[in-house]
Motif scaffolding. Structure first.
Motif, PDB file in Angstrom:
ATOM      1  N   PRO A 192       0.828  -1.209   0.000  1.00 10.41           N
ATOM      2  CA  PRO A 192       0.000   0.000   0.000  1.00 10.41           C
ATOM      3  C   PRO A 192       0.866   1.265   0.000  1.00 10.41           C
ATOM      4  O   PRO A 192       2.063   1.231   0.301  1.00 10.41           O
ATOM      5  CB  PRO A 192      -0.788  -0.127   1.305  1.00 10.41           C
ATOM      6  CG  PRO A 192       0.084  -0.952   2.196  1.00 10.41           C
ATOM      7  CD  PRO A 192       0.784  -1.913   1.295  1.00 10.41           C
ATOM      8  N   GLY A 193       0.223   2.356  -0.331  1.00 12.53           N
ATOM      9  CA  GLY A 193       0.934   3.623  -0.322  1.00 12.53           C
ATOM     10  C   GLY A 193       1.199   4.115   1.102  1.00 12.53           C
ATOM     11  O   GLY A 193       1.021   3.373   2.076  1.00 12.53           O
ATOM     12  N   ALA A 194       1.614   5.343   1.239  1.00 13.05           N
ATOM     13  CA  ALA A 194       1.920   5.906   2.550  1.00 13.05           C
ATOM     14  C   ALA A 194       0.676   5.890   3.430  1.00 13.05           C
ATOM     15  O   ALA A 194      -0.430   6.216   2.978  1.00 13.05           O
ATOM     16  CB  ALA A 194       2.438   7.327   2.400  1.00 13.05           C
ATOM     17  N   ALA A 195       0.860   5.498   4.690  1.00 14.56           N
ATOM     18  CA  ALA A 195      -0.273   5.389   5.613  1.00 14.56           C
ATOM     19  C   ALA A 195      -0.937   6.729   5.864  1.00 14.56           C
ATOM     20  O   ALA A 195      -2.127   6.789   6.202  1.00 14.56           O
ATOM     21  CB  ALA A 195       0.192   4.779   6.940  1.00 14.56           C
ATOM     22  N   SER A 196      -0.194   7.818   5.689  1.00 12.66           N
ATOM     23  CA  SER A 196      -0.742   9.152   5.941  1.00 12.66           C
ATOM     24  C   SER A 196      -1.559   9.690   4.774  1.00 12.66           C
ATOM     25  O   SER A 196      -2.157  10.757   4.867  1.00 12.66           O
ATOM     26  CB  SER A 196       0.401  10.131   6.245  1.00 12.66           C
ATOM     27  OG  SER A 196       1.323  10.171   5.161  1.00 12.66           O
ATOM     28  N   ALA A 197      -1.593   8.915   3.686  1.00 13.47           N
ATOM     29  CA  ALA A 197      -2.269   9.418   2.492  1.00 13.47           C
ATOM     30  C   ALA A 197      -3.782   9.453   2.647  1.00 13.47           C
ATOM     31  O   ALA A 197      -4.441  10.424   2.236  1.00 13.47           O
ATOM     32  CB  ALA A 197      -1.887   8.576   1.274  1.00 13.47           C
ATOM     33  N   SER A 198      -4.364   8.414   3.215  1.00 13.58           N
ATOM     34  CA  SER A 198      -5.823   8.334   3.334  1.00 13.58           C
ATOM     35  C   SER A 198      -6.183   7.261   4.342  1.00 13.58           C
ATOM     36  O   SER A 198      -5.339   6.491   4.811  1.00 13.58           O
ATOM     37  CB  SER A 198      -6.453   8.004   1.978  1.00 13.58           C
ATOM     38  OG  SER A 198      -6.030   6.718   1.542  1.00 13.58           O
ATOM     39  N   VAL A 199      -7.492   7.191   4.654  1.00 14.09           N
ATOM     40  CA  VAL A 199      -7.977   6.140   5.549  1.00 14.09           C
ATOM     41  C   VAL A 199      -7.770   4.767   4.925  1.00 14.09           C
ATOM     42  O   VAL A 199      -7.392   3.802   5.599  1.00 14.09           O
ATOM     43  CB  VAL A 199      -9.464   6.365   5.884  1.00 14.09           C
ATOM     44  CG1 VAL A 199     -10.023   5.191   6.690  1.00 14.09           C
ATOM     45  CG2 VAL A 199      -9.646   7.665   6.645  1.00 14.09           C
ATOM     46  N   SER A 200      -8.007   4.676   3.621  1.00 11.62           N
ATOM     47  CA  SER A 200      -7.827   3.399   2.935  1.00 11.62           C
ATOM     48  C   SER A 200      -6.380   2.924   3.015  1.00 11.62           C
ATOM     49  O   SER A 200      -6.104   1.738   3.249  1.00 11.62           O
ATOM     50  CB  SER A 200      -8.252   3.520   1.472  1.00 11.62           C
ATOM     51  OG  SER A 200      -9.629   3.821   1.375  1.00 11.62           O
ATOM     52  N   ALA A 201      -5.441   3.851   2.823  1.00 12.66           N
ATOM     53  CA  ALA A 201      -4.027   3.488   2.877  1.00 12.66           C
ATOM     54  C   ALA A 201      -3.633   3.067   4.295  1.00 12.66           C
ATOM     55  O   ALA A 201      -2.895   2.095   4.480  1.00 12.66           O
ATOM     56  CB  ALA A 201      -3.162   4.659   2.411  1.00 12.66           C
ATOM     57  N   ALA A 202      -4.113   3.793   5.299  1.00 14.76           N
ATOM     58  CA  ALA A 202      -3.797   3.438   6.691  1.00 14.76           C
ATOM     59  C   ALA A 202      -4.370   2.072   7.053  1.00 14.76           C
ATOM     60  O   ALA A 202      -3.717   1.257   7.727  1.00 14.76           O
ATOM     61  CB  ALA A 202      -4.333   4.509   7.631  1.00 14.76           C
TER      62      ALA A 202
END
Length: 414
Positions: A192-202
C-alpha cells in the motif's frame, strides 16, 4: 533472617521433625514442628540456592527431617522443591486452605505452621510433588509458549476480520469472499501507499502488518511443534504410538502427570486429576453420573480430543459407543465414559509403557518387495501419506505398524 525458636525438652538427636514452607516470589517462610506437634521455630529465607541450603541446615539442627510440606511446588516453591529432592528429602504438595477456613488470620508464620501441621497430620493424603526436571519440564515450557502463540494468532485473525468489516468500501470489497488463508497470504504481499495518504491506505497498512504477524506466529508455532515432537517421542514413545494420541495431546498429558508419574497412586487418581472421573448426580428415582468439571482442564481437553479422533476413526470405539447408546446413555454420558476409559489407558501408558514396535526397517522391506507407497497403502486400507510418515518415524502408530509389517512379511514369503 527472622527467627523465632521455642525451646523444647527433647534432645535434638532423638527428634523427628516436620517442616512447612509458605512460598513467595522473593522469600519463603519455614516453620518446624516435632512429631508431637510442638512448635520448634520459624524463620524466613531468601528464595535463592543459599536460602534453600539454610532451610535444610536449620531444619536438621532440630533432628531427623521426616517430611517437608511446601505450598506451590510448581510455582514459587519449584526451586526449593528441586533442591530438596536432589538432597533426597521427602516432600509433599500442600493444598492451600480456603479463605473461609482461615479462622486464625493470615501471615507468613501462620501459613508456614499450617503447612507443617497439614504435612504432619495427613502425609499419605497429600500429593507427591512433581520433580520439575527432565524432558517433561522441557515439554512444559515449550507447550506454554505454543499456547500463547496460538492465542495471539487467534487474536490477529479476529482483528483482521474486524478491520475488514469497518474498512472503506474499496478495501472491504477487494477481500470479500476470500478464505482466511488467501486473505492472509495476499494481505501480507500487498504494497500500500503511505499510511498518511488516506484512511484506505492506513487501513491497508494495518492489515498488512497483521497478516505478516499472523505468518510469523504460524512459523513459530510450527517450529515449536517440531521441537515438541522430538521431545515427546523420547519421553513417551508408547503413548505417541497409540491410536488417537497426537503430539500436543500427549505433551499435555505428560505435563499433567509430571516427570515422575509414579507419584500418581492409581488410574482413578489420574482420571480425577484430568477431570474425567464420574461425579454422582442422582436424585430420587434418577440414578446417573455427570461430567466432572474439576481437575486439570488442559488434560481434560486432551482426553476430549483423543475421544473425538477415535469416534471418527476407530471401529472399536464406534462399537463401544453404539453399545452405550443402545443401553440408553446420552451423548454426554457416552463421552464421559469414553474419556474415563482413555484416562485409564493413558495412566498405564505413562506408568507402565510397553515397548514400541520398530519402524526404521519398513521402507527397506517395502522396497525389497518392489511396491509403491500407493499400492501398499491400498492393500492395508491406509493413506499413502500416513504410510510415508510411519516409515520415516514422523507419526508412529503401533497398531498400523504391526499391520503393515505383517503384510510386508507375508508378501515376502509368497
Amino acid at each position: 533472617m527472622r527467627t523465632s525458636i521455642t525451646e523444647v525438652t527433647e534432645s535434638p538427636a532423638a527428634l523427628d521433625v516436620v517442616a512447612g514452607v509458605d512460598t513467595h516470589a522473593d522469600t519463603h517462610h519455614v516453620a518446624i514442628l516435632s512429631v508431637t506437634g510442638a512448635r520448634l521455630g520459624d524463620f524466613q529465607i531468601p528464595a535463592t540456592t543459599a536460602g534453600y541450603e539454610q532451610v535444610l541446615t536449620y531444619t536438621r539442627s532440630f533432628g531427623n527431617v521426616r517430611l517437608v510440606g511446601i505450598e506451590g511446588t510448581s510455582s514459587y516453591g519449584a526451586g526449593l522443591s528441586r533442591y530438596l529432592m536432589a538432597q533426597h528429602v521427602d516432600i509433599r504438595e500442600i493444598v492451600r486452605p480456603r479463605r473461609a477456613q482461615r479462622r486464625r488470620g493470615k501471615s507468613d508464620p501462620i501459613d508456614a505452621y499450617a503447612a507443617a501441621q497439614q504435612a504432619l497430620a495427613e502425609p499419605e493424603a497429600l500429593p507427591l510433588a512433581k520433580t520439575g526436571d527432565g524432558l517433561v519440564e522441557q515439554i512444559r515450557v515449550l507447550l506454554t509458549v505454543r499456547r500463547s502463540a496460538i492465542k495471539a494468532r487467534v487474536a490477529v485473525i479476529r482483528q483482521i476480520k474486524s478491520l475488514l468489516v469497518t474498512a472503506p468500501e474499496s478495501v472491504r470489497t477487494r477481500w470479500a469472499g476470500s478464505s482466511d488463508r488467501d486473505v492472509i497470504e495476499n494481505l501480507a504481499a500487498t504494497r500500500p501507499g503511505a499510511a498518511s495518504a488516506s484512511v484506505s491506505a492506513a487501513t491497508a497498512h494495518a492489515l498488512r502488518r497483521l497478516a505478516r504477524r499472523h505468518q510469523y506466529l504460524s512459523i513459530e508455532i510450527n517450529e515449536l511443534e517440531e521441537e515438541l515432537r522430538d521431545l515427546v517421542a523420547k519421553a513417551a514413545p508408547a503413548m505417541l504410538a497409540t491410536k488417537g494420541y497426537g503430539v500436543i495431546t500427549t505433551a499435555t498429558l505428560l505435563v499433567t502427570a509430571g516427570s515422575n508419574p509414579e507419584r500418581l497412586r492409581s488410574e482413578a487418581s489420574f482420571a480425577a486429576l484430568c477431570g474425567a472421573s464420574p461425579i454422582p448426580a442422582s436424585s430420587g428415582k434418577t440414578n446417573r453420573f455427570r461430567l466432572n468439571r474439576g481437575g486439570d482442564r488442559q488434560a481434560n481437553w486432551a482426553l476430549h480430543q483423543i475421544a473425538l479422533v477415535r469416534l471418527s476413526t476407530d471401529q472399536r470405539t464406534k462399537d463401544y459407543t453404539a453399545r452405550l447408546r443402545a443401553n440408553g446413555k446420552s451423548k454426554k454420558d457416552v463421552l464421559r465414559c469414553l474419556k474415563r476409559a482413555i484416562a485409564r489407558e493413558a495412566f498405564h501408558l505413562l506408568v507402565h509403557p510397553k515397548p514400541v514396535p520398530a519402524t526404521d526397517d519398513l521402507r527397506a522391506l517395502r522396497l525389497q518387495r518392489g511396491v509403491t507407497l500407493v499400492r501398499a497403502a491400498i492393500s492395508i486400507g491406509a493413506e499413502p501419506a500416513r504410510i510415508s510418515e510411519l516409515e520415516r518415524g514422523r507419526r508412529p502408530n503401533a497398531e498400523l505398524a504391526s499391520t503393515y509389517r505383517a503384510w510386508l512379511t507375508a508378501a515376502l514369503h509368497e
